[in-house]
Design an enzyme around this catalytic site. Structure first.
Site, mmCIF file in Angstrom:
data_model
loop_
_atom_site.group_PDB
_atom_site.id
_atom_site.type_symbol
_atom_site.label_atom_id
_atom_site.label_comp_id
_atom_site.label_asym_id
_atom_site.label_seq_id
_atom_site.Cartn_x
_atom_site.Cartn_y
_atom_site.Cartn_z
ATOM 1 N N ALA A 158 19.627 40.440 64.486
ATOM 2 C CA ALA A 158 18.708 39.354 64.164
ATOM 3 C C ALA A 158 18.606 38.362 65.317
ATOM 4 O O ALA A 158 17.505 37.894 65.661
ATOM 5 C CB ALA A 158 19.149 38.637 62.893
ATOM 6 N N ASP A 159 19.747 38.027 65.929
ATOM 7 C CA ASP A 159 19.736 37.081 67.039
ATOM 8 C C ASP A 159 18.915 37.612 68.205
ATOM 9 O O ASP A 159 18.163 36.867 68.842
ATOM 10 C CB ASP A 159 21.163 36.812 67.515
ATOM 11 C CG ASP A 159 21.990 36.079 66.479
ATOM 12 O OD1 ASP A 159 21.925 34.839 66.460
ATOM 13 O OD2 ASP A 159 22.685 36.732 65.698
#
Length: 408
Positions: free
Chosen positions: A171-172
């Protein structure tokens, strides 16, 4: 390597205030295409990602991947003097990238209203768990939270096992790449308007876009998508298969043409006319049986032999690579992997290079991971015009890193 002037973002200056994964990923994306990135980090401990493992020669490999080639300035934002320095730096750059919880910059007197008053053309790119607006804006957020709240973990894995988050900063990373795209778009619009703006990126939103079909399936058909392993639930045959030598490969026969090629490659062209396998919907209906046929065929051959037959028939396929496979692959070596310079023992370390390729620009060199505050005096002295005495006072007060304090 290409000349600096060939880089599309040459001349763009970025002040990176974020730590960890997402904001440094955005900074690296911008740096990959020519921007100068000044990384402001705690003058004592630096970006907490410096402590990540694995490490080589005392330096985090993950930190090195995201921060090579940046200029590190050690500034303590907990002190007013540090915040004053950031305000002055923001007046001299094109972009500020930050990943604090919403409201933190405003509480420090560094909100966009303040920064843009000094620098109306500034682009402020903000990455947070849930974005700058909405009921959850004040919630803290890391990648794991984004991977679960977006629905990704719910559909990832096998039905007999619990929801599964990925073993890397998924996600990052996606948020960081999206933030770089938003920054580039804002810089493009600034060329026409002369004005900057705020880019608001929530960690979960790019990932929710990627798994968005699950939302359409529920809102359109009332179906809640579950975990189905390596299948998609939308096309068959598709999956990961084990060969006779115990190795794995993937096959994606996701449309009619590729499916017919696969059946021919398997030596079973009669399957093309078999009503159970003749169309996409029919193949999905009989997916379990079809998958057994494909699995049995792959299991009868070594991986190399199976891939050779599939490639001969132009079936979409690939080996399931581990890291040792990737770094030995001639295609990746030519196109994707680059060396990264670190401490003495880093001569063999490689990293994936830019995520896309532009004609006329060969990409950057990954020429050194900065020590904490390595460029503090250079950036603040030559860049902001601080005198030696002023720098000395800031060092004495613990606001910035001293020259002798710069360390990995």
């Amino acid at each position: 390597m290409a000349e600096a002037g060939d880089a599309p973002l040459a001349g763009v200056r970025v002040l990176e205030l974020g730590a960890g994964y997402a904001a440094p990923t955005a900074g690296r994306m911008l740096r990959d295409f020519g921007a100068e990135v000044i990384k402001a980090e705690d003058p004592v401990n630096g970006d907490y990602a410096r402590q990540w493992v694995p490490q080589k020669d005392g330096l985090s490999l993950g930190f090195g991947r995201l921060n090579s080639g940046k200029r590190s300035v050690g500034i303590d934002l907990r002190q007013q003097g540090g915040r004053d320095l950031v305000r002055r730096l923001a007046a001299e750059v094109d972009v500020v990238v930050e990943s604090f919880r919403p409201g933190r910059l405003e509480g420090w007197g560094l909100g966009y209203d303040v920064l843009s008053e000094q620098n109306p053309s500034l682009v402020l790119t903000r990455i947070s768990g849930f974005g700058q607006t909405g009921p959850y804006r004040n919630r803290p957020g890391f990648g794991t939270v984004a991977e679960t709240s977006s629905g990704f973990a719910h559909i990832n894995g096998w039905p007999e096992h619990p929801p599964t988050s990925p073993p890397f900063g998924f996600a990052d990373s996606i948020a960081g790449i999206s933030a770089a795209m938003g920054t580039a778009m804002s810089l493009f619009r600034r060329e026409r308007t002369g004005k900057g703006e705020v880019v608001d990126v929530a960690l979960y939103e790019p990932l929710l876009f990627i798994v968005g079909d699950m939302v359409l399936k529920y809102t359109g058909l009332g179906e809640v998508q579950g975990r189905i392993g390596n299948a998609t639930g939308a096309a068959s045959p598709r999956g990961i298969y084990q060969s006779a030598d115990g190795k794995f490969l993937s096959i994606a026969a996701s449309n009619q043409v590729i499916a017919t090629r696969l059946f021919t490659a398997m030596g079973q062209p009669d399957m093309i006319e078999d009503p159970r396998f003749a169309t996409g919907p029919a193949r999905l209906e009989h997916n379990d049986l079809l998958q057994k046929y494909v699995s049995d065929w792959v299991e009868s051959l070594s991986r190399d032999a199976a891939l050779a037959v599939l490639e001969e028939h132009e079936v979409v396929c690939a080996p399931v690579n581990d890291a040792s496979d990737i770094v030995a692959d001639p295609h990746f070596l030519e196109r994707t992997l680059v060396g990264i310079t670190g401490p003495g023992g880093w001569d063999s370390v490689m990293t994936p290079g830019p995520v896309l390729h532009l004609a006329g620009y060969e990409g950057p060199a990954y020429d050194g991971v900065p020590r904490i505050g390595e460029h503090t005096h250079e950036v603040l002295g030559a860049g902001l015009g601080l005198s030696g005495d002023e720098l000395g006072e800031l060092v004495a007060g613990g606001v910035i890193t001293g020259r002798e304090d710069a360390s990995a």
